[in-house]
Every structure is written in C-alpha cells, then in structure tokens.
Design an enzyme around this catalytic site. Sequence first.
Site, short mmCIF file in Angstrom:
data_model
loop_
_atom_site.label_atom_id
_atom_site.label_comp_id
_atom_site.label_asym_id
_atom_site.label_seq_id
_atom_site.Cartn_x
_atom_site.Cartn_y
_atom_site.Cartn_z
N LYS A 246 0.84 -1.19 0.00
CA LYS A 246 0.00 0.00 0.00
C LYS A 246 0.87 1.24 0.00
CE LYS A 246 -3.23 2.63 2.91
NZ LYS A 246 -3.98 2.69 4.18
N GLU A 303 -8.52 11.65 12.70
CA GLU A 303 -7.57 10.62 13.10
C GLU A 303 -6.71 11.04 14.29
OE1 GLU A 303 -4.14 7.72 11.14
OE2 GLU A 303 -5.47 8.92 9.87
N GLU A 347 -7.09 -2.64 3.18
CA GLU A 347 -6.41 -1.41 3.55
C GLU A 347 -6.46 -1.21 5.07
OE1 GLU A 347 -6.83 3.42 2.74
OE2 GLU A 347 -7.99 1.99 1.53
#
Length: 497
Positions: A246, A303, A347
């Site tokens: 990724k 986040e 992911e």
Amino acid sequence: MNSNLSSRTGKLPDVLLRHLETPGWEAFLEEAIQSSGDRPWLSLSLPVEELDPLACLEIDRERDTFRYYLEQLEREEALGASGSLLSVEAEGRERFGAVRRRLHDLKERFAVYNPAGHSGGGPLLLGGFSFFGEEGASANGDSSLWEGFRPAMFHVPRWSVLRDGRLTLLTLNLENGEDPTELDRRVRRALRRLVPLFELDPDQVLGRPGGEPEAFRLPGDAYDRRTWTRSVSLAVEAIRGGELDKVVLARKVDLSPGKGSGLSTETLEPTAILHDLRRSYPGCWSFLVQPAGGRAFLGCTPERLASFQNRRLLTEALAGSIRRGGTASEDALYGKELLASAKNREEHNLVVRDIRDRLQPYIAQIENHGEPRVKKLSNVQHLYTPITARLEEEADPLTLVGAMHPTPAVGGYPWSAAAPWIRRLENFDRGWYAGPLGWLNLDGGGEFVVGIRSALVGPEGVSLFAGCGIVRDSDPETEWEETNLKLEPMLSALNHA
C-alpha cells in the site's frame, strides 16, 4: 504581548484576584525565588470562569507570534495558546528523540503553581512534526510553502486557555525573578494584559464580513487529473508487482477567490475557519499551528495518533472510506458496503497489523476491540478500530509517537518501500501535512492527532491537502473522487469564514 491585548489593562477579575491573595500563593512565590537559580521559569495555572479557548485566540489576533489550537467538541476538550516563552526545534530522523531529551531537561526547570492539579496545567509543549524528517524532504515542488515550520517545532506559550468539560484553566508562563514582591507584580501585570479575554469588548470581537461570500471552488485542472491518474496507475502496478502492499498518495490544491468578489485571502481569519469546522465536524479534532508571522496550518482531522495518560496509550486504526448517503437507508447501505468491501478491509487490516507491530516493543499489554466498525463523520464514513495499550515503565510518549509515525493510513505498507514512491509520485512538499501534532506536559501526558483534512492559509494564498490509500484494486477515477470528498470540509469552511 501583542498590542491588541495590551491596549486595555483594566482591573483583574475577582476570579483571578482570589487566587493571588492566599497564603498558598505567597508561599509559592518565596519557594520560586529560592529556586530561581535552578528554575528560571514560572508557570501559573488558575481555574477561571468558563471561557471559549477559540474566542480567546480570536480576541488575540496577533499574527507575529506563535499560535496554537486543538479541540474535540464532542468531548468538550479544547486548548488555545499564544506567544512563546521558549521553543524546541529539531530535524532529521532523530527529531523525536531530540525533543524528548529537551523535554526531560525542562522537567525540573519550572516552578509550577497549579492548585487545581489538572494534567493540562503547568507548562505544556505545543507543536508537532513534519511528515518527513528534513525540510523539503518530500519536495518535487516549492518547499518555501512551509516557511517557518521546522521538522520538529514545539513552544511553551506565554498564555493558554484549556477547557476540559466544566473546568477552564488559564495558564501564564513567564521568567522567574529575584524578589517575591517584584515577581508578584510582574504576574499581575501579565494577567492584566489578558483581561480582554474575559471582557469580550464588542470593539475587539471579530464579526463576519457583510454580503454574500464568493465561493472558493476546486479548479478544473485537467493536467492535475492526468498526473493523478498516472501516479495511481504506477503505484498499482508496483503493488501488483510485489514491491509493496500500500502507498498513500496525496494532492495539493491551490485556491483563490472568484474574480470580482471583493474577497481576498489576506482577510481570511484562521479562527473563523476553525469555528465553522468545529461546528460541522464535532467528532473530529479541529487544529491550528501557526509560527510567528507565518501561514496557518489548520484543519479538522478524524484521526487521533495517540493519547497518553497514566501510562496508558489510546490510539486507533482509521482507514477505508465511503461517502455518506442522502437518506437513512442509503447511508446504512453505504456503511454495509464499506464493511463488505475487500479493498477497504485489506487497507484497514494493514493499518491495524502495522500499529500492533510497531507498539509491541514498548507495551506491557495491548488490545484492539474486535472487528472494525463504521465511524460516521458529516461527509464520509470510515472503517475504525480503537486500540488501547498499557505502556512499559521505560516507554515515553515521544518514543511511541516516533515509532508509530507514519501509520499505513497516511504513509503506506511497508513504510520502507512506500516512502520512495511518495517522493517520486507527489509533486509537492508534504511539510506538516499528515504529520503528528499536539501537546505534551512534563509528566508523560499528551495528545497527538494526524494533520489531515487540512490547509495552509495565509495572505499568499490557500493550499488544501487530501490523500487516499492505494492498494492493488484501486481505481484512479474512484480515488480522485475520494480526494475531492475529503477536500470538501476545508472548502466549505473557507466559504463560510
């Protein structure tokens, strides 16, 4: 102090006076003076009437000094600060360790008066870190965009206002002295300069400009879209070829107001943008870091990187996203599709696994809370897994922050393979975008968030940032639309400021 505050130096409010006319305060002054050789600085934290830290920062609209803000509205936690008593700066891969060592040196250098005993009282280091370790390290573009933002930069502010539920703390940081009476006078003089924060004089309150604002719009740049499509395609090819699992690619979008609108980026006030963001996204962290005389880096991030308290760490995996629905049933359907999406689950699982692996050397016990759930924000839904851990005795917050940054949610996996692809495929300097920012106290407590869903705002212009995770099944067009979705919060806030 700036002229905006010092222009009025009226009588101290009773809520301040009653703390300075006690035997405890007199005893503290004597003790502070006696230790002034070893403790050259003083920090005074006083419980006061309810204040809005953002309003305090807005009353103090001085741009030629350091400014800081962090708020999570749903938790009723906010911290606003201005000025700089001292600063800590570092660069390179060891910047986390350099700040940690300086923090340790400062621990015994402050005389602290904190009658409330709150962990947010006393001197706090406020600031953060760039994404990469060196200035301009990710730049194929102009690194002057981030002028004034060092790879690691923290300040102990001259003043701060912290709100934690019903408690509000006003903290004043200043140089220690040689005489108790003179030190008391200097403290009172400095507090009098802050009286406007309590008074909210109508002449100093920021109002919204009249008329309808001209909308900022995303530019229809075909070259940018072609460049993005090529970058995502190259990344997918590398992932399918086994070079990495990724990589997170980001866009920078430069904005200017419409012609004939009378609107100028010179008139944009960062606190007004933050006020719109915190109302629209109460479950996110609204943030601002602004070096003296520099642009404001601000945003509203979903986040959290890490929260530290009583040797416990709270962090989270936030990766995989889908839009919100226009109706309750459509919204629920999208959430179900997100949970069932193999691409998004892959992911997300990469982030969970990587966080656990990075934390393992520093923790006594770790747990994550089962299967990922859906976290619904105002404009997007994410896969979300909270993670808690009990730290080993020798572990400290900055070691953990350095070990965790960057998570696969903003960097890639494995990081050693993803980093060169970010440098190769992005055409701008990330600077502090997606870096850790927050605060630390001198006793091992603190809070760090990730600087995404963000913008740089200043008289020179506005730059928005957004990114998304690229895995083997990523489609360039879908990822382009995802970045547009993530740009929407900042774009909307600019249009309402």
